[in-house]
Enzyme design. Structure first.
Site, PDB file in Angstrom:
ATOM      1  N   SER A   1       0.825  -1.204   0.000  1.00 51.50           N
ATOM      2  CA  SER A   1       0.000   0.000   0.000  1.00 51.50           C
ATOM      3  C   SER A   1       0.868   1.266   0.000  1.00 51.50           C
ATOM      4  O   SER A   1       1.636   1.484  -0.932  1.00 51.50           O
ATOM      5  CB  SER A   1      -0.956  -0.039   1.199  1.00 51.50           C
ATOM      6  OG  SER A   1      -1.945   0.966   1.093  1.00 51.50           O
TER       7      SER A   1
ATOM      8  N   ASP B   1     -10.175  -4.615  -4.479  1.00 53.35           N
ATOM      9  CA  ASP B   1      -9.594  -3.624  -3.576  1.00 53.35           C
ATOM     10  C   ASP B   1     -10.498  -2.390  -3.552  1.00 53.35           C
ATOM     11  O   ASP B   1     -10.655  -1.703  -4.565  1.00 53.35           O
ATOM     12  CB  ASP B   1      -8.192  -3.246  -4.055  1.00 53.35           C
ATOM     13  CG  ASP B   1      -7.430  -2.375  -3.069  1.00 53.35           C
ATOM     14  OD1 ASP B   1      -8.070  -1.690  -2.258  1.00 53.35           O
ATOM     15  OD2 ASP B   1      -6.188  -2.381  -3.124  1.00 53.35           O
TER      16      ASP B   1
ATOM     17  N   HIS C   1      -7.745  -5.366  -0.637  1.00 51.76           N
ATOM     18  CA  HIS C   1      -6.621  -4.468  -0.430  1.00 51.76           C
ATOM     19  C   HIS C   1      -5.504  -5.109   0.392  1.00 51.76           C
ATOM     20  O   HIS C   1      -4.328  -4.894   0.108  1.00 51.76           O
ATOM     21  CB  HIS C   1      -7.093  -3.183   0.258  1.00 51.76           C
ATOM     22  CG  HIS C   1      -5.998  -2.179   0.457  1.00 51.76           C
ATOM     23  ND1 HIS C   1      -5.377  -1.529  -0.594  1.00 51.76           N
ATOM     24  CD2 HIS C   1      -5.389  -1.726   1.588  1.00 51.76           C
ATOM     25  CE1 HIS C   1      -4.448  -0.718  -0.122  1.00 51.76           C
ATOM     26  NE2 HIS C   1      -4.423  -0.819   1.190  1.00 51.76           N
TER      27      HIS C   1
END
Length: 276
Positions: free
Chosen positions: A149, A220, A250
């Site tokens: 991320s 996601d 995610h």
């Protein structure tokens, strides 16, 4: 388009034995085929303990890290926003590196986990300095950076700043520029967003030339998988694959997600060691 990149079906990568995969290419190359001769070892079922250490830095928060010694290229895991070095992906990477005899570093960004500093005082620029400190002062030899991320956003910055030491990148749900574009949905101060804007990458070519693998779940709901496509389009590296998991979210920490991640690491280690 800054460079040729490929869209790789995830299912083609996740196999226990010697495996092949075909990548549907976007760009001058119509079809990319690659055969992996080395068989990745089984995922380890036990965990090895690594001691918690601290990197002391003048005028900067001390960073907590765990280092597994081994062969190069080593692997450095960069956690995401509000995450730490003890997550599922970080632990799985360390265990896999141990099984291959390769070095691995996992660490906490300043203001997070066991590292010093106040989270409210942190910025993207300060976190960028964190990963550069780990690369400069802790890592030995070439490194594969694995970012999750926001950690994958920092990963790109590290590759730009340390091109001779960063050998390859793996981004998991890469959140490049996401804090800026989604700041209305986050409980952060505007000053944080203003500083983060200084580190945006998607407004032009991204000067990274090493091999890059971008893993993203199509379910996601935090960072759209199209972000990985945009990064692939703007990075100048000619060796970049976007690998999508149809049912991935995610966090990408399910069993098949982790299997894909470690096989991707194994593929890059094989690529880097056979090319030298």
């Amino acid at each position: 388009m800054a460079g040729t990149w490929s869209l790789v079906p995830a299912a083609a990568l996740v196999r226990r034995k010697s495996w092949d995969f075909a990548a549907l290419s976007f760009g001058p190359t119509a079809l990319l085929s690659r055969k992996i001769e080395r068989t990745p070892q089984r995922l380890p079922v036990c965990r090895w303990k690594t001691n918690l250490s601290f990197l002391n830095r003048r005028d900067l928060p001390n960073l907590a890290y765990k280092k597994l010694k081994g062969k190069t290229p080593g692997v450095i895991f960069i956690p995401g926003y509000l995450s730490n070095m003890n997550g599922t992906k970080a632990m799985a990477i360390e265990e896999f590196c141990k099984s291959l005899g390769h070095a691995c570093i996992r660490f906490d960004l300043s203001g997070c986990g066991n590292s010093e500093g106040k989270f409210e005082d942190c910025t993207v620029g300060k976190w960028r300095k964190d990963i550069l400190s780990i690369i400069d002062d802790i890592a030995e030899g070439p490194q594969i950076l694995v970012g999750s991320s926001m950690g994958a956003w920092l990963m790109l910055h590290a590759a730009i700043a340390r091109p001779k030491k960063v050998a390859a990148l793996i981004g998991i749900a890469t959140a490049a520029d996401s804090i800026v574009t989604k700041f209305n949905q986050l409980s952060v101060e505007y000053s944080f967003i203003k500083e983060a804007n200084l580190h945006c990458l998607l407004n032009g070519p991204i000067p990274v030339t090493c091999p890059i693998r971008l893993l993203h779940g199509m379910k996601d709901e935090v960072i759209p998988w199209q972000t990985s496509m945009q990064i692939a389009d703007q990075v100048i590296s000619s060796d970049i694959d976007v690998i999508l998991r149809k049912n991935g979210d995610h966090r990408m920490k399910e069993k098949e997600d982790i299997k894909l991640l470690v096989y991707t690491i194994d593929d890059l280690i094989d690529k880097l060691t056979t090319s030298n």
